[in-house]
Design an enzyme around this catalytic site. Sequence first.
Site, short mmCIF file in Angstrom:
data_model
loop_
_atom_site.label_atom_id
_atom_site.label_comp_id
_atom_site.label_asym_id
_atom_site.label_seq_id
_atom_site.Cartn_x
_atom_site.Cartn_y
_atom_site.Cartn_z
N GLY A 37 0.84 -1.20 0.00
CA GLY A 37 0.00 0.00 0.00
C GLY A 37 0.87 1.24 0.00
O GLY A 37 2.02 1.21 -0.46
N SER A 38 0.36 2.32 0.55
CA SER A 38 1.06 3.60 0.45
C SER A 38 2.19 3.71 1.48
O SER A 38 2.19 3.02 2.51
CB SER A 38 0.06 4.73 0.67
OG SER A 38 -0.46 4.64 1.98
N THR B 204 0.79 4.74 5.01
CA THR B 204 0.23 3.65 5.82
C THR B 204 1.34 2.70 6.27
O THR B 204 1.33 2.22 7.41
CB THR B 204 -0.85 2.89 5.03
OG1 THR B 204 -1.80 3.83 4.53
CG2 THR B 204 -1.56 1.87 5.89
N GLU C 3 5.77 -3.48 0.88
CA GLU C 3 5.79 -3.12 -0.55
C GLU C 3 5.00 -1.83 -0.69
O GLU C 3 3.77 -1.84 -0.66
CB GLU C 3 5.13 -4.23 -1.39
CG GLU C 3 5.92 -5.52 -1.45
CD GLU C 3 7.17 -5.43 -2.30
OE1 GLU C 3 7.45 -4.35 -2.88
OE2 GLU C 3 7.89 -6.44 -2.39
N CYS D 204 1.92 0.05 -8.85
CA CYS D 204 3.02 0.51 -7.99
C CYS D 204 4.27 0.75 -8.80
O CYS D 204 4.87 1.82 -8.74
CB CYS D 204 3.27 -0.49 -6.88
SG CYS D 204 3.46 -2.18 -7.46
P1 NAD Z 1 -3.33 2.48 1.41
O1 NAD Z 1 -2.05 2.53 2.14
O2 NAD Z 1 -4.25 3.62 1.52
O3 NAD Z 1 -4.19 1.19 1.84
C1 NAD Z 1 -3.63 -0.10 1.77
C2 NAD Z 1 -4.30 -1.00 2.80
O4 NAD Z 1 -3.93 -0.58 4.11
C3 NAD Z 1 -5.82 -1.02 2.76
O5 NAD Z 1 -6.26 -2.35 2.92
C4 NAD Z 1 -6.20 -0.19 3.98
O6 NAD Z 1 -7.45 -0.51 4.53
C5 NAD Z 1 -5.09 -0.56 4.94
N1 NAD Z 1 -4.84 0.40 6.03
C6 NAD Z 1 -5.10 1.74 6.05
N2 NAD Z 1 -4.68 2.27 7.23
C7 NAD Z 1 -4.14 1.25 7.95
C8 NAD Z 1 -3.49 1.15 9.21
N3 NAD Z 1 -3.32 2.22 10.00
N4 NAD Z 1 -3.05 -0.06 9.62
C9 NAD Z 1 -3.18 -1.15 8.85
N5 NAD Z 1 -3.77 -1.14 7.64
C10 NAD Z 1 -4.24 0.05 7.18
O7 NAD Z 1 -2.92 2.20 -0.11
P2 NAD Z 1 -3.88 2.13 -1.41
O8 NAD Z 1 -4.31 3.53 -1.72
O9 NAD Z 1 -4.88 1.07 -1.24
O10 NAD Z 1 -2.84 1.64 -2.52
C11 NAD Z 1 -2.14 2.49 -3.37
C12 NAD Z 1 -0.69 2.58 -2.93
O11 NAD Z 1 -0.12 1.28 -2.85
C13 NAD Z 1 0.16 3.33 -3.92
O12 NAD Z 1 1.05 4.17 -3.24
C14 NAD Z 1 0.95 2.23 -4.62
O13 NAD Z 1 2.17 2.65 -5.18
C15 NAD Z 1 1.12 1.24 -3.53
N6 NAD Z 1 1.38 -0.11 -4.05
C16 NAD Z 1 2.60 -0.69 -3.87
C17 NAD Z 1 2.87 -1.95 -4.41
C18 NAD Z 1 4.20 -2.63 -4.26
O14 NAD Z 1 4.31 -3.81 -4.55
N7 NAD Z 1 5.22 -1.95 -3.81
C19 NAD Z 1 1.86 -2.61 -5.12
C20 NAD Z 1 0.62 -1.98 -5.28
C21 NAD Z 1 0.38 -0.73 -4.73
#
Ligand code: NAD
Length: 466
Positions: free
Chosen positions: A218-219, A222, A240, A274
């Site tokens: 994710g981001s 987070t 990741e 990503c």
């Molecule tokens: P996000 O970080 O907003 O959410 C990801 C997940 O984290 C969701 O399931 C969300 O509910 C959960 N989450 C939110 N707050 C949390 C907390 N405090 N504790 C635990 N879990 C929590 O990311 P997104 O907007 O869903 O995804 C997009 C981002 O992910 C982009 O920055 C992208 O580059 C990245 N990404 C990275 C990869 C990689 O392999 N490096 C792959 C895909 C996406």
Amino acid sequence: MTATTLLEQVTSAEGHKVHDPATGELIGHSPAASAADLDDAVARALRAQPSWAAAGHSRRQAALHAAADAIEAHAEELAQLLSREQGKPLNGPNARFEVGACVAWLRTAASIPVEPEVLLDDESGYAELHYRPLGVVGAIGPWNWPMMISIWQIAPSLRMGNTVVVKPSEYTPLSVLALVKVLNSTLPADVLIAVPGDGSLGKQLTEHGDIAKIMFTGSVTTGKAIIKTAADTMKRMTMELGGNDAGIVLEDADPQAIAEDLFWGAFINTGQTCAALKRLYVPDAIYDEVCQALTEVAAKMPMGIGLEEQNVLGPLQNAKQRDIVARLVDAARDSGARVLLGGDPDAGAPGFFYPTTLVADIDPQNPLVTEEQFGPALPIVRYSDLEQAIEWANGLEVGLGSSVWSSDPERATEVASRLQAGTTWINKHGAIDPRVPFGGAKQSGFGLEFGLQGLKEVAQPHVIQR
Ligand code: NAD
């Protein structure tokens, strides 16, 4: 299971409303797990783990292949559901491709041999390294490739004898619930449990004392929050996170030959990837030719509703992401950058569409270049000094992927060796492979996924020495 019944099986009468991002139509309601449901899921996964570990590699390998067979049997239903919920078209490197990737990653995780390693064997003694299960892995995923990224977390964890509790993104819960349903049609009870919910449920998972490891995609923001939360229980982690991948074109590249691969490097999954190419650096000498060749390719790619077979680009998955892309492109235009294509969304149209957009002659410090746009808008930065381009490419705090484009493989490899990223591709971008480790540099995260290294990351190294 037909497409309708699979969807019916994972939706609830009420709960979080899930809309089709292309049309706004209500697809269904996602159930929401409570804090007590999550505790129950972790307890069940913990109870199931010893016998899953005791099954040994060969039975777990067979179980993963059987799970891959089940996905193949339901591939089209899964792809249609994914397309409706995430927005990505069925065709192109999109929904059918993603379901196919789930099969490929499962089978590869099942096939790679994992043997104890002999570290020392001489007159001074003998030492070997084993890879034991960790326990219960908590998997938390994003909304861009919801099925494939869940499999990246689930497949190696199960293979190594762990059980898994997976929390999908609140934007794409149904895709993951459907995938888990299909996997669980062949897996033993409770080795894999899905708990749908938002970030607060994710936080609860990262705090839980019976979770041994968090696999998070994710981001960056987070990711940092999770690292802090998980410190108290000393959890293992794979992070990741986001990227802002640079591509550097060298003067000897052939613009016509690279244009289509540049396009897909940047616009795969309508830019919501990503490790997509998110900023492109092109030398003066071939700047206009590259811009023109890329514009010709981009202008031909149909964007529209995912279930319509001709489309290869879709909407953004949610309004928030569409608005980020619009804000960045508007600011770039206002700063004097030249919009070659797109940049003119139809405000009255349904869905979260943003047109394929190319922005030229943009300042290297413009936010469209330095922030992660995560959508269909590529900035093309002009350079006259390669050293300067390398400095710009390395100038951000993230470093997931990167690429070098050239007709001279040796020169490209030399430039590639100077880029700060987890992966640098040559004459392609984002071409991941289940046998080749993948992970981020700098604030794009830590830990590797895929291949033998990826399996070792979800295991406890254990030395036996005599
Ligand atoms: P996000 O970080 O907003 O959410 C990801 C997940 O984290 C969701 O399931 C969300 O509910 C959960 N989450 C939110 N707050 C949390 C907390 N405090 N504790 C635990 N879990 C929590 O990311 P997104 O907007 O869903 O995804 C997009 C981002 O992910 C982009 O920055 C992208 O580059 C990245 N990404 C990275 C990869 C990689 O392999 N490096 C792959 C895909 C996406």
